[in-house]
Every structure is written in C-alpha cells, then in structure tokens.
Design an enzyme around this catalytic site. Structure first.
Site, PDB file in Angstrom:
ATOM      1  N   THR A  47     -13.602  46.139   9.857  1.00  0.00           N
ATOM      2  CA  THR A  47     -14.808  45.351   9.953  1.00  0.00           C
ATOM      3  C   THR A  47     -15.955  46.257  10.317  1.00  0.00           C
ATOM      4  O   THR A  47     -15.755  47.326  10.867  1.00  0.00           O
ATOM      5  CB  THR A  47     -14.599  44.285  11.065  1.00  0.00           C
ATOM      6  OG1 THR A  47     -13.453  43.508  10.755  1.00  0.00           O
ATOM      7  CG2 THR A  47     -15.800  43.384  11.223  1.00  0.00           C
ATOM      8  N   GLY A 100     -10.595  43.599  14.977  1.00  0.00           N
ATOM      9  CA  GLY A 100      -9.587  42.547  15.012  1.00  0.00           C
ATOM     10  C   GLY A 100      -9.389  41.953  16.391  1.00  0.00           C
ATOM     11  O   GLY A 100     -10.289  41.374  17.003  1.00  0.00           O
TER      12      GLY A 100
END
Length: 580
Positions: free
Chosen positions: A393, A476
């Site tokens: 991400t 995460g």
C-alpha cells in the site's frame, strides 16, 4: 553502499535542494537516515506534500505551485506513484480518501474500492477444486479496480466546491512522463523485484511465470532491475494518456475496459464489461472518536478504520504519558489494546451492504471501558489472535495553502498485486479479492458485487473543527498499530511528526507473507525492554532497525496557532516530505 541499503532506508529529509522556487527536503543517493536526529521536519506556511516516493511528492508539489488545490495535488501524487512505486500500488488497485474542505469546514470520505464481479461466486472456485482463492494469477483478480474512479470523483467534488482546480490532463502529466521516459529504480523497487522472482516459492513469489510481469518488470533474460537502472512502461504511458484525454470513463466503459476484460477472460478470469461499467466510487460518512481533546477521524467499513479508532478509544482509559514513551509498559499497552480491537475487526468486518456492523456500539465509551478492563498490564493475552491481512500500500497526505487537506491511501494488496498485466494496458492488476473467504459461514465470504475486507484506512486528527494531523501508513495489519504510535507520540509525548515516525516501532500479528504470529520490535529498543516484554509473555522477535516490515508512514501537522505545516516521511522507505 549496497551493504548499507540492507540496513537503512533513504532519509526523506536530510539535505535541502532547490525545486522551482521551493526549498524541499530530498535524499541524495548514498545518504541514509541511520539515527532520528539525521532527519528533520520540513516546514512551510504554504502547501505540504508527503508520500512514499520523492518523484510523486514533487509531482504534487508542482501542482500546488501552479495554483491547484489539495485534491489536484493528491491526484498528481496518486497517478505518479502508481507508475514509480508499482511494487505497492498501480492504477489496477483501489483507494480511499479523507478530504477536508476549508471553505465548507467539512470532512468527507470517498470509498473507491472495487466490488467483486457478477460471476464471483463460491461455486466458481469450488468447480475448480479450490478451497481458497489463489493469491496470485488470473483467478485472484475478481474485483474491479477502483483507483481511477476515486481520482475522478474527488476531482469533480473539488472542482465544484474548492475552486482553483487545474485541468484534469495536467494532473496526470508527470505520471505519463515517468511511464514513457522512465525513472530510476529505487532501493524499495529493486528489493521487491528480487523477492518476487523466487522460484522456490511458486505460490506467492514466482511472478516471472506471468508474461505481463516478466515483460515490464524484468530485464531481458529475466533478471530484476537493480538500484540506479531505468525502468520504462510504454504501454502504461499509453493507458494514462487515454485517461488524461478522455477521463475516467474510458477506464470503465471504453477501450481500456475492453482490453482488460478481453485478456482476463482469455485466461480463465471472471470479470466482465458489465462489472466495469457498473462500478462506482461512493461518498460515505467518516467515523470518529475523541482522543485527548482531538477528534480522531478514520474510514468506515469495508475498511479496518474502526479498529484504528478502537485502539485510541481504549488508550483514552489509560494515562499513556505517565507510562513513558518507549518503556515496556508503553509497548505492552499498545499491543494489548491492538488485540482487543482486532478481535472486533475479525468478527465483524466486511461489506456493510451485506452484513450488519454495530459501529456505534464498537466505538462507544462503554465498549472501550470494557476492553480496557480486560487488559492485564502484567501479562499478555495470547488467546486473542488476529487474522492475516497482508498488504502492499501507499499512503500520502496533502495540505494546500488554503487549508484544504487530503489523507489518501492506495493499494494493490500484495507486493505487485496479482502479478497479472492484461495485454496492451501496462496495468498491474490487484489481487485484493483473494482475501475473500470461500467459507460461507465467514463474515467476509465471497459473493457477487461485494467489497472485501480492506486494511486501508486513511486518518486525520481535527482540533476545533480544523485539521491538526493528517497521517497514515502502509502495512496491512500494521496500519492501526502505526497510527496509534504516531498519535500517542505526538499528542501524549509531544514529539515532532518526523521524530514520531522515526522512533522504534512494533508490529503484532502476521503480515508481509510471514507465517508466525509474533510481536516484531525494531532492534533499537533496549534489551531490558524486550526482556521485560518476554517476561510478560509477549512473543517478542527483535528485527533490524528501520525495517520496512513496519510499513512506510507519513504525516503533516498543522500548527493551530501559527499555521505552520510540518511534514514527515518514513526513513524505512523511499519517501519525501516537501513544502512550498
């Protein structure tokens, strides 16, 4: 220098260079942040951008210098970083936005995550003899990428309500340039390319088996790119140029959608043209709790944002400052609060259109008091176990001169997502839908047109109705924990944003493909502290200093008295914070 790369990351705020008319912090090759004192907060009275890649930050800063607003700059960052940071995100992924509008004094949330396709059923996978959705390959691609729709919806909102928007095409110009002309491979990209050509791990890491990945991300002969080499993505440049000319509709209803779907279906995939045409990004209500006189905001389900807020809500019941930053008591409390929040997350989190999630109860004072009462400061509770949401991400934040602010997170789930690049597009597709369960009793089981459990959750702290801290992280399972670290270190202990991010971090749970469910703590924490945590039955595993296992965080603090913006990026990554 290569030896140092394995130990430290580029520091995003080491020296100053001139960029246009602006002094910005930049990491020259060979300069590393080996101690927190080596990294200082860039400050400005104007706009500020922080992201996980210096080229993306500079793209956003140029937009602010040309008079664009915070959303414009965020789109420039998002599109550029999808080119230069493909190991963590691409336009084949999803994003989530928190947008503060200084004119209306409102905070809005935009959910641009994709839904599963009309043929995404439990039976589809059962017919193939599968008990779980494959983590890579064509069968892992069962949700529509939402990122481009997020850019579009945010742009339309800002153009009508914030003003000063630049032309859409201009916002994608840097992304097109770096895709067409190439960019220099950073330590992070070189590292993750090397990891993902591991033939001994055919399920998770052997991405060279996929033609599209091999063609773009490996050199002739199948070798990964090395630090300092140039990577070009001409097909992606063409795709971005189409989006720049025709807008987001070409991605969902035009030629780009046709190319993606044609390739997926030719290789046993399930998404259809109707899945793409029906996709939409949705405006939703942010969620909030109080923390030490601040209003902490985060993103509602289908993200784990409520878990991030639950941690803060639990910490409200403790005198965190009296524990001392970096003590065994501090780390123990943070981990135990995380376990309580994750237990709720794992029980309830899915698409709220399909399941009922009692958010009011979960974020209530009464519930936080009950959670706090279950924490034993003398002993770890090792029966509360989290799930395994991996994630790759990027988070980035923008504050413009007028006080508009964006906290935005964008992802393709695993490093390099599914590994699939549909022919003629250059788009690396996410594998976010592989997190769906095939167990019909599981709260997050697969169904058609459903959004899956997302780890992504952008955050802001507001003071007296205005942004005080724009912050977030990748990683995460680590996202709620790192957010709690940033908030407590700034609010409770008075650290600067950069010092809060530089300080040693921890990670409880499984993430980044690691099978063990332990408590990773960076090696800069003293042996006395880690020994005491072990005595309390915490499953401590000491890891290297500044490891990117902890994710790449960022923050922008806006002083409510002076208006000065302080930016920070993470020395664990390749990022840059810069102001005009």
């Amino acid at each position: 220098m290569n030896g140092m790369l394995s130990k430290y990351r580029w520091c995003a705020a080491v020296v100053m260079l001139t960029f246009g008319h602006t002094a910005v912090a930049a990491p020259p090759v060979g300069t590393y942040c080996d101690t927190p004192s080596r990294c200082a907060n860039p400050m400005t009275l104007g706009g500020m951008v922080t992201s996980s890649n210096h080229l993306a930050t500079q793209a956003g800063l140029k937009v602010l210098q040309r008079g664009g607003n915070a959303v414009d700059a965020a789109i420039a960052v998002a599109s550029t970083i999808s080119v230069v940071y493909p190991q963590m995100n691409t336009i084949g992924g999803d994003n989530f936005w928190l947008i503060y509008n200084a004119k209306t004094k409102t905070l809005r949330a935009l959910n641009a995550s994709g839904r599963s396709g009309e043929h995404a059923t439990l039976q589809f996978y059962r017919d193939k003899g599968l008990s779980a959705i494959p983590p890579r390959g064509y069968l892992s691609v069962n949700t529509v990428p939402g990122a481009v729709s997020g850019w579009d919806a945010a742009y339309r909102y800002a153009r009508t309500s914030m003003g000063n928007s630049l032309p859409w095409r201009d916002l994608l110009s840097d992304a097109v340039h770096y895709a067409k002309e190439g960019f220099v491979v950073t330590p992070s990209l070189a590292k993750w390319e090397a990891i993902n050509v591991d033939t001994s791990d055919p399920v998770y890491r052997n991405l060279q088996q996929y033609e599209g990945f091999r063609k773009i991300f490996l050199k002739p002969g199948g070798k990964p790119y090395q630090l300092g080499e140039t990577l070009k993505q001409p097909e992606l440049a063409g795709t971005l140029e189409e989006i720049a000319r025709q807008g987001a509709e070409v991605f969902y209803k035009g030629e780009i959608a046709h190319r993606i779907v044609s390739d997926l279906q030719a290789n046993g995939g399930m998404l259809t043209l109707d899945d793409f045409a029906r996709h939409r990004a949705d405006w939703v209500e942010p969620i909030t709790v109080k923390y030490r006189g601040f209003d902490a905001y985060n993103f509602p389900p289908n993200t784990q944002g409520f878990a991030s807020l639950e941690i803060l809500n639990i910490l409200n019941r403790f005198d965190v400052k009296s524990l001392g930053e970096g003590t065994a008591d501090y780390y123990h409390l943070m981990v135990e609060a995380t376990k309580q929040a994750f237990a709720d997350r794992d029980r309830y989190l899915s698409d709220p259109d399909f399941v009922e999630i009692p958010l009011d109860a979960l974020l209530s004072t009464r519930h936080a008091e009950a959670q706090a009462a279950r924490i034993d400061m003398a002993r770890a509770d090792n029966e509360v176990t989290p799930m395994d949401p991996k994630g790759d991400t990027v988070w980035f934040g923008v504050v413009d001169r007028d006080g508009n602010a964006v906290s935005l997170i964008q992802s393709i789930y695993y490093d390099f997502g599914s590994g699939i690049v549909p022919k003629g597009t250059g788009i690396l597709m996410q594998n976010r839908g592989s997190f769906f369960s095939l167990d019909p009793k599981h709260v997050n089981h697969l169904e058609p047109r459903k959004r899956t459990f997302h780890t992504l959750n952008p955050a802001m702290l507001l003071k007296d109705g205005k942004p005080y801290l724009v912050y977030g992280t990748m990683g995460g399972e680590g996202q709620p924990q790192t957010q709690a670290a940033i908030v407590t270190r700034i609010v409770d202990f008075g650290m600067s944003p950069q010092d809060a991010i530089n300080a040693p971090r921890w990670l409880y749970g499984r993430t980044w493909g690691v099978s063990s469910n332990d408590l990773k703590i960076e090696g800069r924490v003293s042996a006395a502290v880690t020994d005491e945590l072990r005595r309390r039955d915490q499953p401590v595993k000491v890891v290297e200093p500044f490891t990117d296992t902890m994710g790449h965080a960022g923050a922008i603090l806006i002083d409510p008295v002076t208006g000065v913006r302080q930016g920070a990026s993470d020395p664990r990554g390749d990022g840059l914070a810069a102001g005009d």
